[in-house]
Design an enzyme around this catalytic site. Structure first.
Site, short mmCIF file in Angstrom:
data_model
loop_
_atom_site.label_atom_id
_atom_site.label_comp_id
_atom_site.label_asym_id
_atom_site.label_seq_id
_atom_site.Cartn_x
_atom_site.Cartn_y
_atom_site.Cartn_z
N ARG A 53 0.88 -1.09 -0.16
CA ARG A 53 -0.10 -0.02 -0.02
C ARG A 53 0.83 1.31 0.17
O ARG A 53 0.66 2.12 -0.53
CB ARG A 53 -1.04 -0.20 1.27
N TYR A 108 -17.55 15.95 -15.04
CA TYR A 108 -18.14 14.72 -14.82
C TYR A 108 -18.92 14.37 -13.40
O TYR A 108 -18.93 14.72 -12.51
CB TYR A 108 -16.69 13.61 -14.68
N ASP A 180 -8.73 18.47 -13.81
CA ASP A 180 -8.90 17.32 -14.47
C ASP A 180 -8.75 17.33 -15.79
O ASP A 180 -9.71 17.94 -16.55
CB ASP A 180 -10.43 16.81 -14.00
N LYS A 205 -9.43 6.12 -18.76
CA LYS A 205 -9.51 6.62 -20.06
C LYS A 205 -8.41 6.39 -21.00
O LYS A 205 -7.77 5.24 -21.43
CB LYS A 205 -10.20 8.05 -20.22
C1 LIG Z 1 -13.58 13.59 -16.77
C2 LIG Z 1 -13.57 12.45 -15.55
N1 LIG Z 1 -12.83 12.41 -14.47
C3 LIG Z 1 -13.09 11.48 -13.69
C4 LIG Z 1 -13.58 10.10 -13.85
C5 LIG Z 1 -13.77 9.28 -12.93
O1 LIG Z 1 -12.79 8.20 -13.30
P1 LIG Z 1 -12.80 6.61 -12.92
O2 LIG Z 1 -14.22 5.93 -13.82
O3 LIG Z 1 -11.35 6.23 -13.41
O4 LIG Z 1 -13.28 6.58 -11.41
C6 LIG Z 1 -14.27 9.98 -15.25
C7 LIG Z 1 -14.91 8.77 -15.55
O5 LIG Z 1 -15.78 8.68 -16.61
C8 LIG Z 1 -14.08 10.85 -16.29
O6 LIG Z 1 -14.90 11.26 -17.47
#
Ligand SMILES: Cc1ncc(COP(=O)(O)O)c(C=O)c1O
Length: 390
Positions: A53, A108, A180, A205
């Protein structure tokens, strides 16, 4: 570890965080599957590792590689998590009751839920506002604002935020800025260079790139902030597994070539949709008609693989398109080699009421595409067939 700062992106993606620790000379970094590491003597580690961890060589290789791609300083390897959401959660845990969090409104849906269900109830004052008019966004900055969270390009409306201006003003106020950058990827944008304090990605992604893993990452440029986040990561425990770390590292090796094709195909698809009589609006930062096209050109070296569009119609017409594409798979995620069509209304933003969605600009006729690596002609033909059913 040498991160090859003077080398170009792809060279760093392929050679940083490599197999250099392996006595066998592995060309591909091994997956270190061990929970614990034996000590050289009580309290003294052999190579800095004690417990999975706290650290794992495969994860650390990935963290070095991403830090290099994000242009982070040598003292700040990235921090990799078990999901994008775990990374967001870790970053937001620097907030304390009484602090304020300013958030761009087009983000998101899962991040909105995390903020509403966990962060706001902790006693953090949360303000959502649009970053389209930066001056008006900045009017929400107060002496209590500890962190600003933005997504650029945003999910799902592909809005581009003027992060350099935002950082300048936020820093005068003593406020940190987190970006992000999932849609942009480090290949097309490096927010630390704009002044951002924290860069976050869902590695699920484009970084992973093959729709076969779950992961997230934070990268910062202040070692003290990194130490704070590392402590949260260590004790809360949502670290990336060795196998997901290895898969992500493998994905990064081809990030540049994949992103070039994603962006090429997305541009073609966006241009096709823009002239289609049954399409009322297209959202892609690479189109001259995109309201922040000039800003996107200044900040990004390419415009990514995500395209949004509105069809002439409503839920029924949207369903017809969704059900009639064959190459564009109806699925939730994005950033893989295969093309995906999704409907934020019933998928990523389903938890919002219609009023909330409309207030954020997401209408019932809005569809989102993750344009994959198939040939653009085939993708356009697929959309042509689906739109012909309207
Ligand atoms: C722009 C964005 N940020 C964060 C996330 C969250 O990521 P995760 O699904 O890997 O937890 C997503 C998921 O679709 C996303 O599109």
């Amino acid at each position: 570890m040498d991160r090859g700062e003077t080398m170009q992106f792809s060279t760093r993606a392929i050679h940083t965080g490599g197999a250099n620790e392996s006595a066998a000379g592995d060309v591909v970094p091994p997956i270190h599957l061990t929970t614990i590491y034996s000590y050289a003597e009580p309290g003294v580690t052999q190579a800095g590792y004690e417990y999975i961890r706290y650290g794992n060589p495969t994860r650390c290789a990935l963290e070095e590689c991403i830090a290099s791609l994000e242009n982070a300083p040598a003292a700040c390897p990235s921090l990799c998590f078990s999901s994008g959401q775990a990374a967001v959660d870790c970053a937001l845990r620097i907030l304390r009751p009484g602090d304020a969090l300013l958030v761009s409104e087009d983000i998101y849906g899962g991040t909105v839920r995390l903020i509403e269900e966990i962060i706001r109830p902790m006693g953090v004052e949360v303000v959502f506002a649009s970053t389209l008019d930066m001056e008006s966004f900045l009017t929400h900055l107060t002496s209590k604002t500890r962190l600003i969270w933005v997504e650029t390009p945003s999910n799902p409306l592909l809005r581009v935020t003027d992060v350099p201006t935002l950082c300048q003003r936020a820093h005068q106020n003593g406020t940190l800025v987190a970006v992000d950058s999932t849609f942009g990827t480090p290949y097309f944008q490096t927010p630390l260079d704009w002044g951002a304090d924290i860069v976050m990605h869902s590695m699920t992604k484009y970084m992973g790139g093959h729709s076969d893993l779950l992961g997230g990452v934070l990268t910062v440029r202040d070692p003290a902030l990194r130490a704070q986040l590392f402590e949260v990561q260590k004790v809360s425990g949502a670290v990336a597994s060795p196998f997901d770390s290895w898969l992500t590292l493998r994905g990064l090796r081809t990030l540049a070539v994949r992103m070039r094709t994603h962006a090429h195909n997305a541009q073609k698809v966006a241009e096709y949709l823009e002239q289609h009589p049954k399409v009322s609006r297209v959202y892609y930062p690479g189109l001259p008609s995109h309201p922040q096209h000039e800003l996107a050109k200044q900040l990004m070296t390419g415009f990514g693989g995500m395209v949004g569009f509105e069809i002439k119609g409503n839920v029924n017409e949207a369903r017809a398109v969704l059900q009639n594409t064959k190459l564009f798979l109806l699925a939730a995620s994005l950033g893989g080699v295969e093309s995906i069509i999704s409907y934020p209304v019933l998928m990523s933003h389903a938890a919002m009421t219609r009023e909330e969605r409309y207030a954020r600009g997401i209408q019932d006729n809005f569809l989102r595409l993750s344009v994959g690596l198939e040939e653009s002609e085939d993708l356009i033909a697929d959309l042509e067939n689906a739109l012909a059913t309207l």
